[in-house]
Design a protein around this motif. Sequence first.
Motif, PDB file in Angstrom:
ATOM      1  N   TYR A   1      47.060  40.135  34.652  1.00  0.00           N
ATOM      2  CA  TYR A   1      45.827  39.353  34.585  1.00  0.00           C
ATOM      3  C   TYR A   1      45.624  38.546  35.866  1.00  0.00           C
ATOM      4  N   ARG A   2      46.680  37.860  36.324  1.00  0.00           N
ATOM      5  CA  ARG A   2      46.576  37.077  37.568  1.00  0.00           C
ATOM      6  C   ARG A   2      46.264  37.985  38.753  1.00  0.00           C
ATOM      7  N   THR A   3      46.931  39.143  38.809  1.00  0.00           N
ATOM      8  CA  THR A   3      46.692  40.099  39.897  1.00  0.00           C
ATOM      9  C   THR A   3      45.245  40.561  39.889  1.00  0.00           C
ATOM     10  N   LEU A   4      44.726  40.865  38.716  1.00  0.00           N
ATOM     11  CA  LEU A   4      43.341  41.311  38.586  1.00  0.00           C
ATOM     12  C   LEU A   4      42.379  40.239  39.102  1.00  0.00           C
ATOM     13  N   CYS A   5      42.560  39.009  38.654  1.00  0.00           N
ATOM     14  CA  CYS A   5      41.672  37.912  39.079  1.00  0.00           C
ATOM     15  C   CYS A   5      41.794  37.650  40.580  1.00  0.00           C
ATOM     16  N   ASP A   6      43.029  37.612  41.089  1.00  0.00           N
ATOM     17  CA  ASP A   6      43.247  37.379  42.523  1.00  0.00           C
ATOM     18  C   ASP A   6      42.580  38.469  43.356  1.00  0.00           C
ATOM     19  N   THR A   7      42.730  39.723  42.925  1.00  0.00           N
ATOM     20  CA  THR A   7      42.143  40.852  43.658  1.00  0.00           C
ATOM     21  C   THR A   7      40.622  40.763  43.672  1.00  0.00           C
ATOM     22  N   LEU A   8      40.030  40.452  42.533  1.00  0.00           N
ATOM     23  CA  LEU A   8      38.571  40.314  42.472  1.00  0.00           C
ATOM     24  C   LEU A   8      38.094  39.174  43.378  1.00  0.00           C
ATOM     25  N   GLU A   9      38.788  38.040  43.336  1.00  0.00           N
ATOM     26  CA  GLU A   9      38.399  36.897  44.176  1.00  0.00           C
ATOM     27  C   GLU A   9      38.490  37.250  45.653  1.00  0.00           C
TER      28      GLU A   9
ATOM     29  N   TYR B   1      40.126  33.856  29.308  1.00  0.00           N
ATOM     30  CA  TYR B   1      39.476  34.825  30.178  1.00  0.00           C
ATOM     31  C   TYR B   1      38.304  34.273  30.980  1.00  0.00           C
ATOM     32  N   ALA B   2      38.155  32.963  31.017  1.00  0.00           N
ATOM     33  CA  ALA B   2      37.039  32.352  31.751  1.00  0.00           C
ATOM     34  C   ALA B   2      37.111  32.685  33.238  1.00  0.00           C
ATOM     35  N   ARG B   3      38.313  32.630  33.801  1.00  0.00           N
ATOM     36  CA  ARG B   3      38.457  32.923  35.234  1.00  0.00           C
ATOM     37  C   ARG B   3      37.987  34.346  35.524  1.00  0.00           C
ATOM     38  N   PHE B   4      38.427  35.308  34.717  1.00  0.00           N
ATOM     39  CA  PHE B   4      38.052  36.700  34.936  1.00  0.00           C
ATOM     40  C   PHE B   4      36.546  36.899  34.862  1.00  0.00           C
ATOM     41  N   TYR B   5      35.918  36.402  33.798  1.00  0.00           N
ATOM     42  CA  TYR B   5      34.482  36.614  33.625  1.00  0.00           C
ATOM     43  C   TYR B   5      33.653  35.859  34.660  1.00  0.00           C
ATOM     44  N   ALA B   6      34.152  34.707  35.112  1.00  0.00           N
ATOM     45  CA  ALA B   6      33.447  33.967  36.167  1.00  0.00           C
ATOM     46  C   ALA B   6      33.406  34.792  37.448  1.00  0.00           C
ATOM     47  N   VAL B   7      34.507  35.460  37.756  1.00  0.00           N
ATOM     48  CA  VAL B   7      34.551  36.298  38.963  1.00  0.00           C
ATOM     49  C   VAL B   7      33.781  37.592  38.743  1.00  0.00           C
ATOM     50  N   LEU B   8      33.973  38.227  37.589  1.00  0.00           N
ATOM     51  CA  LEU B   8      33.299  39.490  37.299  1.00  0.00           C
ATOM     52  C   LEU B   8      31.779  39.342  37.399  1.00  0.00           C
ATOM     53  N   ASN B   9      31.256  38.212  36.946  1.00  0.00           N
ATOM     54  CA  ASN B   9      29.805  37.999  36.985  1.00  0.00           C
ATOM     55  C   ASN B   9      29.265  37.838  38.404  1.00  0.00           C
ATOM     56  N   ARG B  10      30.151  37.593  39.378  1.00  0.00           N
ATOM     57  CA  ARG B  10      29.718  37.488  40.779  1.00  0.00           C
ATOM     58  C   ARG B  10      29.857  38.803  41.530  1.00  0.00           C
ATOM     59  N   VAL B  11      30.473  39.799  40.897  1.00  0.00           N
ATOM     60  CA  VAL B  11      30.640  41.105  41.532  1.00  0.00           C
ATOM     61  C   VAL B  11      29.321  41.861  41.446  1.00  0.00           C
ATOM     62  N   PRO B  12      28.792  42.300  42.602  1.00  0.00           N
ATOM     63  CA  PRO B  12      27.561  43.088  42.565  1.00  0.00           C
ATOM     64  C   PRO B  12      27.833  44.412  41.830  1.00  0.00           C
TER      65      PRO B  12
END
Length: 136
Positions: A51-59, A8-19
Amino acid sequence: MTSLDRNYARFYAVLNRVPCKADREDLKKSLVNSVSLGRTDSLRELSDREYRTLCDTLERSLGEKTHGEDTERRRQRSVVLHLMQKYGVDTTSWAAVDRFCLDNRIAGKKFRMIDTEELEHLSRKLRAMLDKMHNS
């Protein structure tokens, strides 16, 4: 990668950049619920595709390149560098690569600034140049 192997590193790395002014845990649950179409709010219960869709969408929402886009760009860069090497460009020197690319007949910009679409065009151009060189 199965959900058991996922860290889950990819997810949390992106989530932490979301205002976010709200609780990040609530935001995570809301995003997971959304991507699973209400099936779950647990990150662990997402399928690999979800999971990939979630990460791609956040990015994308942050204006970042997705993991797949980045992989494709690296692949295209590798192809172009290989073709340049065949053409005689010293690809061990970024200065030589940039000098070659800066020519307006080639790309008109430094190699690192060339996007994926332009790399595809450049690879076609280099193949044509190599064909012409070999047929002369």
